[in-house]
Design a protein around this motif. Structure first.
Motif, PDB file in Angstrom:
ATOM      1  N   ALA A  21      -1.608   3.118  -3.135  1.00  0.00           N
ATOM      2  CA  ALA A  21      -3.032   3.263  -2.828  1.00  0.00           C
ATOM      3  C   ALA A  21      -3.527   4.617  -3.321  1.00  0.00           C
ATOM      4  O   ALA A  21      -2.909   5.654  -3.052  1.00  0.00           O
ATOM      5  CB  ALA A  21      -3.265   3.142  -1.327  1.00  0.00           C
ATOM      6  N   THR A  22      -4.607   4.597  -4.049  1.00  0.00           N
ATOM      7  CA  THR A  22      -5.234   5.856  -4.451  1.00  0.00           C
ATOM      8  C   THR A  22      -5.923   6.491  -3.245  1.00  0.00           C
ATOM      9  O   THR A  22      -6.256   5.828  -2.271  1.00  0.00           O
ATOM     10  CB  THR A  22      -6.271   5.610  -5.568  1.00  0.00           C
ATOM     11  OG1 THR A  22      -7.090   4.487  -5.191  1.00  0.00           O
ATOM     12  CG2 THR A  22      -5.599   5.317  -6.885  1.00  0.00           C
ATOM     13  N   LYS A  23      -6.137   7.780  -3.334  1.00  0.00           N
ATOM     14  CA  LYS A  23      -6.716   8.524  -2.222  1.00  0.00           C
ATOM     15  C   LYS A  23      -8.231   8.355  -2.167  1.00  0.00           C
ATOM     16  O   LYS A  23      -8.850   7.849  -3.108  1.00  0.00           O
ATOM     17  CB  LYS A  23      -6.338  10.003  -2.343  1.00  0.00           C
ATOM     18  CG  LYS A  23      -4.841  10.243  -2.202  1.00  0.00           C
ATOM     19  CD  LYS A  23      -4.508  11.724  -2.255  1.00  0.00           C
ATOM     20  CE  LYS A  23      -3.005  11.949  -2.052  1.00  0.00           C
ATOM     21  NZ  LYS A  23      -2.661  13.387  -2.101  1.00  0.00           N
ATOM     22  N   ILE A  37       0.901  -1.198   0.000  1.00  0.00           N
ATOM     23  CA  ILE A  37       0.000   0.000   0.000  1.00  0.00           C
ATOM     24  C   ILE A  37       0.899   1.195   0.000  1.00  0.00           C
ATOM     25  O   ILE A  37       0.696   1.983   0.588  1.00  0.00           O
ATOM     26  CB  ILE A  37      -0.711  -0.384   1.114  1.00  0.00           C
ATOM     27  CG1 ILE A  37      -1.346   0.654   0.865  1.00  0.00           C
ATOM     28  CG2 ILE A  37      -0.996  -0.189   2.315  1.00  0.00           C
ATOM     29  CD1 ILE A  37      -2.571   0.361   1.537  1.00  0.00           C
ATOM     30  N   ASP A  85      -9.359   4.991  -3.375  1.00  0.00           N
ATOM     31  CA  ASP A  85      -9.186   4.331  -2.085  1.00  0.00           C
ATOM     32  C   ASP A  85      -8.968   2.824  -2.248  1.00  0.00           C
ATOM     33  O   ASP A  85      -9.589   2.011  -1.571  1.00  0.00           O
ATOM     34  CB  ASP A  85     -10.409   4.609  -1.197  1.00  0.00           C
ATOM     35  CG  ASP A  85     -10.142   4.295   0.271  1.00  0.00           C
ATOM     36  OD1 ASP A  85      -8.965   4.260   0.661  1.00  0.00           O
ATOM     37  OD2 ASP A  85     -11.116   4.079   1.015  1.00  0.00           O
ATOM     38  N   GLU A  86      -8.059   2.478  -3.157  1.00  0.00           N
ATOM     39  CA  GLU A  86      -7.819   1.066  -3.459  1.00  0.00           C
ATOM     40  C   GLU A  86      -6.346   0.872  -3.767  1.00  0.00           C
ATOM     41  O   GLU A  86      -5.705   1.719  -4.385  1.00  0.00           O
ATOM     42  CB  GLU A  86      -8.665   0.617  -4.641  1.00  0.00           C
ATOM     43  CG  GLU A  86      -8.529  -0.851  -4.993  1.00  0.00           C
ATOM     44  CD  GLU A  86      -9.463  -1.265  -6.111  1.00  0.00           C
ATOM     45  OE1 GLU A  86     -10.647  -1.507  -5.817  1.00  0.00           O
ATOM     46  OE2 GLU A  86      -9.019  -1.331  -7.265  1.00  0.00           O
ATOM     47  N   VAL A  87      -5.807  -0.271  -3.356  1.00  0.00           N
ATOM     48  CA  VAL A  87      -4.424  -0.597  -3.664  1.00  0.00           C
ATOM     49  C   VAL A  87      -4.322  -0.969  -5.146  1.00  0.00           C
ATOM     50  O   VAL A  87      -5.078  -1.808  -5.638  1.00  0.00           O
ATOM     51  CB  VAL A  87      -3.907  -1.749  -2.784  1.00  0.00           C
ATOM     52  CG1 VAL A  87      -2.489  -2.157  -3.212  1.00  0.00           C
ATOM     53  CG2 VAL A  87      -3.909  -1.330  -1.325  1.00  0.00           C
ATOM     54  N   GLN A  88      -3.396  -0.347  -5.838  1.00  0.00           N
ATOM     55  CA  GLN A  88      -3.202  -0.587  -7.266  1.00  0.00           C
ATOM     56  C   GLN A  88      -1.873  -1.310  -7.482  1.00  0.00           C
ATOM     57  O   GLN A  88      -0.868  -0.976  -6.839  1.00  0.00           O
ATOM     58  CB  GLN A  88      -3.173   0.741  -8.036  1.00  0.00           C
ATOM     59  CG  GLN A  88      -4.340   1.676  -7.745  1.00  0.00           C
ATOM     60  CD  GLN A  88      -5.648   1.181  -8.319  1.00  0.00           C
ATOM     61  OE1 GLN A  88      -5.667   0.385  -9.266  1.00  0.00           O
ATOM     62  NE2 GLN A  88      -6.756   1.666  -7.770  1.00  0.00           N
ATOM     63  N   THR A 123       3.286  -1.077  -6.030  1.00  0.00           N
ATOM     64  CA  THR A 123       1.938  -0.991  -5.481  1.00  0.00           C
ATOM     65  C   THR A 123       1.780   0.357  -4.805  1.00  0.00           C
ATOM     66  O   THR A 123       2.720   0.886  -4.214  1.00  0.00           O
ATOM     67  CB  THR A 123       1.664  -2.111  -4.462  1.00  0.00           C
ATOM     68  OG1 THR A 123       2.637  -2.041  -3.422  1.00  0.00           O
ATOM     69  CG2 THR A 123       1.706  -3.475  -5.117  1.00  0.00           C
TER      70      THR A 123
END
Length: 494
Positions: free
Chosen positions: A403-405, A11, A378-381, A401
């Motif tokens: 995480a988007t906000k 993350i 709000d997801e781990v990419q 990896t």
């Protein structure tokens, strides 16, 4: 143009370090088998000597079907049919997957591309180009009647869905069909190589789909490297290959010889499979350029409309280690976007980069930065970058990896609102939702009054009054509960 010759016996951003492409020493294949003269002519044994036989490459053969009665075609893993049964022919079902075209057509094409070696033959023991390919058969026509272009389009579309690497079509049409061209473009955009025959009409006119620029068009030459008398030629021809008296498999599992551009095409299809195995990340255009570079010029110097770029020969190029980007960073992370930045030093060997998100390729670039868009908030990419050098050799991917906000961006407005009124005066309202990866639903209003919501991109109203114009509005919501501004269009009920 066919004769039987022999029976077959029994993350936060977490980055991995730069890595090098592994260059494994392949084991030579088919060193004891005797290839046909056609394979020798195309120097296919050079590929086998270096360990390439099409392994892991999926070839979709769109033709008259591929029969099951030969052990030589055990790598035909799937068979589909897009034809329909003719009720007037009581003894056969044209809608099945069987090949009934004379001695064989689709079966013969499959044999040239990927049949297994044979035994107990004094003339040759291997006659296919890429014996380890995986073949899927898509039957779109039958020997008892002409195929429908609609069936051809459906077959191509299915092959795309099945993630074919190569589509081989040994048939054609005299007319340009826009819907066919669209599905061919779709395949090309998915990095699927499409190879097709030019036709046997003795004409200076290449049939479709071979004539499309997205397709590799193949015509036939004789043993003396002359254009076959039956073969079409003209603008759009890319390559030639042997197409006269070619050994392959008949519908009954025996060997026979076949002639036609239909049987020249699988030689090029098979060669593309060999190249695709060696260069799995190359685009259709890059693979075509490799064929061009290895082609023997048979006509006037350079490209011509009789022989195209000439007759390709498989040419082995020693794999090189491809360096990954020496620096790879993720920055500028928002709720739906992030910026990838790469450094290219003087020592770096990469020519282009393949960018994948969650293990699915999304883009290719030669630039030192790329903006990821339409990410879920709000997801781990998981993003990976694979470097390719100019020859198409690939490095192992570098992964990150992040995480988007939390979502703060309202979804985009609905666009292209359209209406269709049914006979019972109900109206179907449809719209497009673009640039909203976290689309949840839309609320629909008529004359300002809420009438319902839809989790798809359409909504059917209740019965409406006639001779009235309504104002239909759509508001888009995302999974965070944020909404777009309202978009309104007029709906007239006559």
């Amino acid at each position: 143009m066919r004769r039987r010759i022999i029976s077959i016996a029994a993350i936060c951003a977490v980055l991995t370090g730069p890595s090098f492409g592994a260059v494994a020493q392949a084991q030579p294949l088919y060193t004891e088998e005797v290839p046909t003269k056609h394979l020798k002519k195309l120097t296919i044994p050079v590929a086998w000597a270096n360990g390439y036989s099409g392994k892991g490459i999926r070839v979709a053969i769109i033709d008259t079907g591929v029969n099951k009665n030969s052990k030589l075609l055990s790598n035909v893993k799937e068979r589909y049919s897009f034809t329909t049964d003719n009720p007037y022919t009581k003894k056969i079902n044209e809608g099945d997957v069987l090949d009934r075209f004379e001695e064989g057509h689709g079966t013969g094409v499959a044999g040239i591309i990927g049949a297994k070696p044979i035994k107990d033959n004094e003339y040759f023991s291997i006659f296919s180009v890429a014996p380890k390919v995986t073949i899927a058969s898509y039957k779109y026509k039958d020997g008892t009647e002409d195929g429908d272009v609609k069936e051809l389009i459906e077959a191509v579309d299915q092959a795309i869905s099945d993630k074919a690497d190569i589509i081989s079509i040994s048939s054609g049409l005299q007319s340009d069909i826009p819907a066919l061209h669209r599905v061919i473009k779709k395949a090309y955009a998915k990095n699927i190589v499409v190879v097709a025959s030019a036709g046997n009409n003795k004409m200076k006119s290449v049939t479709y789909p071979a004539r499309y620029k997205e397709v590799i068009a193949v015509t036939s030459i004789s043993a003396k490297n002359k254009r076959s008398t039956f073969a079409n030629y003209g603008s759009g021809i890319d390559f030639v290959a042997p197409g006269e008296n070619i050994p392959t498999i008949a519908v009954n599992g025996e060997l026979y010889t076949a002639s036609g551009t239909s049987f020249a095409t699988p030689f090029i299809t098979g060669m593309v499979a060999l190249l695709k195995e060696q260069y799995p990340y190359s685009t259709p255009q890059q693979l075509k350029e490799k064929l061009i570079a290895s082609s023997k010029d048979l006509g006037v110097e350079g490209y011509d409309t009789t022989f195209g770029y000439g007759m390709p020969h498989y040419t082995y190029v020693e794999p090189q280690s491809s360096l990954a980007p020496s620096s790879f960073k993720v920055s500028g992370i928002t709720d739906h976007t992030a910026i990838l930045k790469f450094t290219k030093s003087a020592e770096d060997t990469w020519d282009s980069l393949i960018i994948s998100l969650h293990d699915e390729e999304i883009a290719r670039t030669k630039k030192t930065s790329y903006t990821l868009k339409n990410l879920t908030s709000d997801e781990v990419q998981l993003v990976s970058v694979r470097a390719l050098n100019a020859q198409g050799d690939a490095a192992e991917p570098v992964e990150a990896t992040f995480a988007t906000k939390v979502d703060t961006t309202p979804p985009a407005q609905a666009t292209n609102i359209q209406f269709r009124v049914a006979t019972n005066k109900k109206a179907r309202i449809s719209w497009d939702v673009k640039n909203t990866p976290d689309y949840a639903y839309a609320k629909i209003y008529l004359d300002g009054q809420y009438v319902g919501k839809s989790t798809t991109s359409s909504f059917t109203t209740k019965k409406l009054a006639t001779k009235k114009t309504y104002k239909a509005s759509v508001v888009v919501y995302d999974t965070s509960g944020l909404s777009s501004s309202k978009v309104t269009a007029k709906l007239a009920i006559h």
